[in-house]
Design a protein around this motif. Structure first.
Motif, PDB file in Angstrom:
ATOM      1  N   VAL A  14       0.838  -1.196   0.000  1.00 31.73           N
ATOM      2  CA  VAL A  14       0.000   0.000   0.000  1.00 31.73           C
ATOM      3  C   VAL A  14       0.870   1.241   0.000  1.00 31.73           C
ATOM      4  N   LYS A  15       0.546   2.154  -0.896  1.00 27.43           N
ATOM      5  CA  LYS A  15       1.238   3.429  -0.925  1.00 27.43           C
ATOM      6  C   LYS A  15       0.689   4.315   0.182  1.00 27.43           C
ATOM      7  N   GLY A  16       1.507   5.225   0.657  1.00 27.33           N
ATOM      8  CA  GLY A  16       1.065   6.125   1.704  1.00 27.33           C
ATOM      9  C   GLY A  16      -0.056   7.023   1.228  1.00 27.33           C
ATOM     10  N   PRO A  17      -0.946   7.443   2.143  1.00 31.11           N
ATOM     11  CA  PRO A  17      -2.064   8.282   1.763  1.00 31.11           C
ATOM     12  C   PRO A  17      -1.595   9.666   1.317  1.00 31.11           C
ATOM     13  N   LEU A  68     -18.256  18.390  -4.318  1.00 34.85           N
ATOM     14  CA  LEU A  68     -17.109  17.559  -4.682  1.00 34.85           C
ATOM     15  C   LEU A  68     -17.413  16.695  -5.901  1.00 34.85           C
ATOM     16  N   MET A  69     -18.651  16.241  -6.014  1.00 34.65           N
ATOM     17  CA  MET A  69     -19.038  15.388  -7.143  1.00 34.65           C
ATOM     18  C   MET A  69     -19.185  16.184  -8.434  1.00 34.65           C
ATOM     19  N   THR A  70     -19.605  17.440  -8.322  1.00 31.62           N
ATOM     20  CA  THR A  70     -19.814  18.247  -9.528  1.00 31.62           C
ATOM     21  C   THR A  70     -18.553  18.980  -9.968  1.00 31.62           C
ATOM     22  N   GLU A  71     -17.654  19.261  -9.027  1.00 31.67           N
ATOM     23  CA  GLU A  71     -16.449  20.027  -9.358  1.00 31.67           C
ATOM     24  C   GLU A  71     -15.275  19.136  -9.759  1.00 31.67           C
ATOM     25  N   ASN A  72     -15.414  17.830  -9.594  1.00 36.69           N
ATOM     26  CA  ASN A  72     -14.317  16.914  -9.902  1.00 36.69           C
ATOM     27  C   ASN A  72     -14.798  15.813 -10.845  1.00 36.69           C
ATOM     28  N   GLU A  73     -13.862  15.240 -11.566  1.00 40.56           N
ATOM     29  CA  GLU A  73     -14.161  14.097 -12.428  1.00 40.56           C
ATOM     30  C   GLU A  73     -14.219  12.860 -11.545  1.00 40.56           C
ATOM     31  N   ILE A  74     -15.432  12.335 -11.325  1.00 39.51           N
ATOM     32  CA  ILE A  74     -15.591  11.242 -10.353  1.00 39.51           C
ATOM     33  C   ILE A  74     -15.750   9.885 -11.009  1.00 39.51           C
ATOM     34  N   ASN A  75     -15.758   9.803 -12.331  1.00 44.90           N
ATOM     35  CA  ASN A  75     -15.891   8.500 -12.990  1.00 44.90           C
ATOM     36  C   ASN A  75     -14.734   7.596 -12.595  1.00 44.90           C
ATOM     37  N   GLY A  76     -15.056   6.432 -12.046  1.00 44.33           N
ATOM     38  CA  GLY A  76     -14.037   5.485 -11.597  1.00 44.33           C
ATOM     39  C   GLY A  76     -13.669   5.630 -10.137  1.00 44.33           C
ATOM     40  N   LEU A  77     -14.136   6.699  -9.477  1.00 35.17           N
ATOM     41  CA  LEU A  77     -13.766   6.941  -8.083  1.00 35.17           C
ATOM     42  C   LEU A  77     -14.784   6.311  -7.129  1.00 35.17           C
ATOM     43  N   LYS A 122     -14.921  11.081  10.781  1.00 36.39           N
ATOM     44  CA  LYS A 122     -14.390  10.037   9.906  1.00 36.39           C
ATOM     45  C   LYS A 122     -14.653  10.364   8.445  1.00 36.39           C
ATOM     46  N   TYR A 123     -15.853  10.852   8.151  1.00 36.09           N
ATOM     47  CA  TYR A 123     -16.184  11.215   6.769  1.00 36.09           C
ATOM     48  C   TYR A 123     -15.260  12.312   6.252  1.00 36.09           C
ATOM     49  N   LEU A 124     -15.053  13.364   7.056  1.00 39.00           N
ATOM     50  CA  LEU A 124     -14.207  14.473   6.614  1.00 39.00           C
ATOM     51  C   LEU A 124     -12.754  14.020   6.426  1.00 39.00           C
ATOM     52  N   LEU A 125     -12.279  13.141   7.307  1.00 39.70           N
ATOM     53  CA  LEU A 125     -10.904  12.644   7.162  1.00 39.70           C
ATOM     54  C   LEU A 125     -10.760  11.814   5.893  1.00 39.70           C
ATOM     55  N   LEU A 126     -11.759  11.010   5.577  1.00 39.39           N
ATOM     56  CA  LEU A 126     -11.712  10.207   4.353  1.00 39.39           C
ATOM     57  C   LEU A 126     -11.690  11.105   3.115  1.00 39.39           C
ATOM     58  N   VAL A 127     -12.464  12.181   3.150  1.00 40.11           N
ATOM     59  CA  VAL A 127     -12.470  13.129   2.025  1.00 40.11           C
ATOM     60  C   VAL A 127     -11.110  13.802   1.895  1.00 40.11           C
ATOM     61  N   LEU A 128     -10.564  14.259   3.020  1.00 37.03           N
ATOM     62  CA  LEU A 128      -9.284  14.972   2.994  1.00 37.03           C
ATOM     63  C   LEU A 128      -8.135  14.070   2.538  1.00 37.03           C
ATOM     64  N   GLU A 129      -8.219  12.772   2.840  1.00 38.48           N
ATOM     65  CA  GLU A 129      -7.158  11.841   2.468  1.00 38.48           C
ATOM     66  C   GLU A 129      -7.362  11.233   1.088  1.00 38.48           C
ATOM     67  N   HIS A 130      -8.498  11.551   0.452  1.00 37.34           N
ATOM     68  CA  HIS A 130      -8.773  10.984  -0.863  1.00 37.34           C
ATOM     69  C   HIS A 130      -7.817  11.572  -1.897  1.00 37.34           C
ATOM     70  N   GLU A 131      -7.361  10.710  -2.805  1.00 36.38           N
ATOM     71  CA  GLU A 131      -6.340  11.118  -3.772  1.00 36.38           C
ATOM     72  C   GLU A 131      -6.813  12.218  -4.710  1.00 36.38           C
ATOM     73  N   VAL A 132      -8.097  12.252  -5.021  1.00 32.26           N
ATOM     74  CA  VAL A 132      -8.649  13.269  -5.933  1.00 32.26           C
ATOM     75  C   VAL A 132      -9.422  14.330  -5.171  1.00 32.26           C
ATOM     76  N   LEU A 133     -10.395  13.910  -4.382  1.00 26.16           N
ATOM     77  CA  LEU A 133     -11.233  14.868  -3.659  1.00 26.16           C
ATOM     78  C   LEU A 133     -10.422  15.693  -2.665  1.00 26.16           C
ATOM     79  N   LEU A 335     -10.408   0.144  -6.969  1.00 27.24           N
ATOM     80  CA  LEU A 335     -10.832  -1.125  -6.382  1.00 27.24           C
ATOM     81  C   LEU A 335      -9.685  -1.817  -5.664  1.00 27.24           C
ATOM     82  N   LYS A 336      -8.513  -1.784  -6.270  1.00 32.02           N
ATOM     83  CA  LYS A 336      -7.346  -2.395  -5.630  1.00 32.02           C
ATOM     84  C   LYS A 336      -7.040  -1.707  -4.306  1.00 32.02           C
ATOM     85  N   SER A 337      -7.055  -0.376  -4.317  1.00 37.40           N
ATOM     86  CA  SER A 337      -6.787   0.381  -3.091  1.00 37.40           C
ATOM     87  C   SER A 337      -7.857   0.117  -2.040  1.00 37.40           C
ATOM     88  N   PHE A 338      -9.109   0.040  -2.471  1.00 39.04           N
ATOM     89  CA  PHE A 338     -10.218  -0.210  -1.542  1.00 39.04           C
ATOM     90  C   PHE A 338     -10.085  -1.591  -0.893  1.00 39.04           C
TER      91      PHE A 338
END
Length: 380
Positions: A14-17, A68-77, A122-133, A335-338
């Motif tokens: 696993v790569k670092g967040p 976040l969904m409208t301002e970013n390309e979310i296909n595949g995320l 937890k939700y906010l931390l997951l968003v902040l650590e997301h590679e795109v969002l 999917l691999k990361s998940f």
């Protein structure tokens, strides 16, 4: 040679967040009428310097997710799932109390704002650590650093919109995938989502049963303590025995309450999170399937296109193919990361769950041994 467990192998790969733009804590929440206001402390990640505290409610989280969904390309995320909406009205509190303590109870349980605070954090931390969002600086800065909350535009879906979504899901949801990997992932996501939700629900039922058992211990202890009525020698000795036994019941009650709290914090929250995450996985795979259907439709349209419309059809096919292939590439990585993170999370959650079970059992055993010793010392 030492055997390497699956979780250890995953951790090694696993790569670092992503370095988050901010760090947050949600220490408490305040009830304002029928609304729950979460106090969010925001820190700079590099220096741990506190930027400030902002107050947000659940509708603000919905708006953040929408932006976040409208301002970013979310296909595949795979998007971090929103936490459950907190129920703060009196009827919801009464319903929750009767669900956990039984329909005959005459008391109301205290508000469990700390549970909602943890879910929001937890939700906010997951968003902040997301590679795109997590790289959407403008949206996150506005949400976390502006004292005034964002405009709470209510996100409504009309009957026709919901009907359209249902029809689209029915038409495209069972579409055969041309990629065997994604076809298997779709089948897996449906089955695993069902199993994850059932597991979370059954675990919560177990917690409710344990809380009711703790209540029974408390009622029994109260009844035993109230029997100190008669003062003749025999009754006095019996009352002393009942009093010591009541202490043991109180110890059992406290032990069961600690057990319930630890179970909810260690495994209950984790099961709920991944049950919600599986909805995000299915939504991501459905978005990809939609792009696949569009690409296949464009391919068939090109085959049937007349010469005068062939150039436009070729352009439409190339555009849809690019979107589909790009989504597939991102989806495989997501999917691999998940999967990797799921294994690590459950290894940690199950380990903490077992450790807390053992510690609580030992502490309760010590208290009960002390009570038993006191009972044996009574001169009956």
């Amino acid at each position: 040679m030492e055997e390497v467990t699956e979780a250890e192998a995953v951790r090694n790969n696993v790569k670092g967040p992503v370095q988050p733009l901010f760090s947050v804590k949600v220490p408490d929440a305040v009830k304002n009428g029928e609304t729950l206001q979460f106090n969010i402390k925001v820190f700079k990640t590099d220096t741990d310097e506190e930027i400030g505290t902002v107050s947000r409610q659940y509708e603000d989280l919905e708006w953040l997710q929408h932006c976040l969904m409208t301002e970013n390309e979310i296909n595949g995320l795979i998007l971090p799932p929103l936490p459950a909406r907190p129920e703060t009205d009196a009827k919801a509190a009464e319903k929750n109390t009767k669900k956990q303590l039984g329909s005959s109870t005459n008391v109301l349980m205290a508000d469990e704002f700390h549970v909602h605070c943890h879910s929001v954090e937890k939700y906010l931390l997951l968003v902040l650590e997301h590679e795109v969002l997590g790289r959407d600086k403008d949206t996150l800065s506005n949400f976390l650093c502006q004292q005034e909350p964002p405009i709470r535009a209510k996100l409504k879906r009309g009957i026709m919109s919901r009907l359209s979504s249902v029809v689209e899901e029915a038409r495209k949801g069972q579409h055969r995938d041309i990629d065997e990997y994604f076809h298997k992932q779709r089948e897996w996501s449906i089955e695993y989502s069902k199993a994850a939700k059932e597991t979370s629900q059954n675990f919560n039922r177990m917690l409710i049963a344990q809380m009711r058992l703790a209540g029974c211990y408390g009622h029994l202890a109260t009844a035993m303590s109230a029997m100190d009525v008669y003062r003749d020698p025999t009754s006095v000795q019996m009352n002393m025995l009942l009093s010591k036994t009541a202490e043991g019941m109180e110890d059992s009650k406290r032990g069961m309450e600690v057990l319930c709290g630890n179970d909810e914090r260690t495994l209950g929250r984790l099961l709920d999170l991944y049950a919600r995450y599986m909805d995000s996985v299915k939504e991501m795979l459905f978005r990809r399937t939609t792009l696949l259907v569009t690409f296949e439709d464009a391919t068939r349209a090109l085959e049937k296109a007349k010469p005068v419309k062939k150039a436009a059809a070729e352009e439409a096919k190339a555009s849809s193919q690019k979107a589909y292939e790009s989504c597939s590439t991102v989806a495989k990585k997501e999917l691999k990361s998940f999967m990797q993170q799921r294994i690590i999370s459950f290894e940690g959650g199950l380990s903490k769950f077992a450790e807390c079970q053992i510690k609580t059992a030992r502490d309760t055993y010590t208290l009960l041994v002390r009570t038993l010793k006191a009972v044996k010392e009574l001169d009956m």
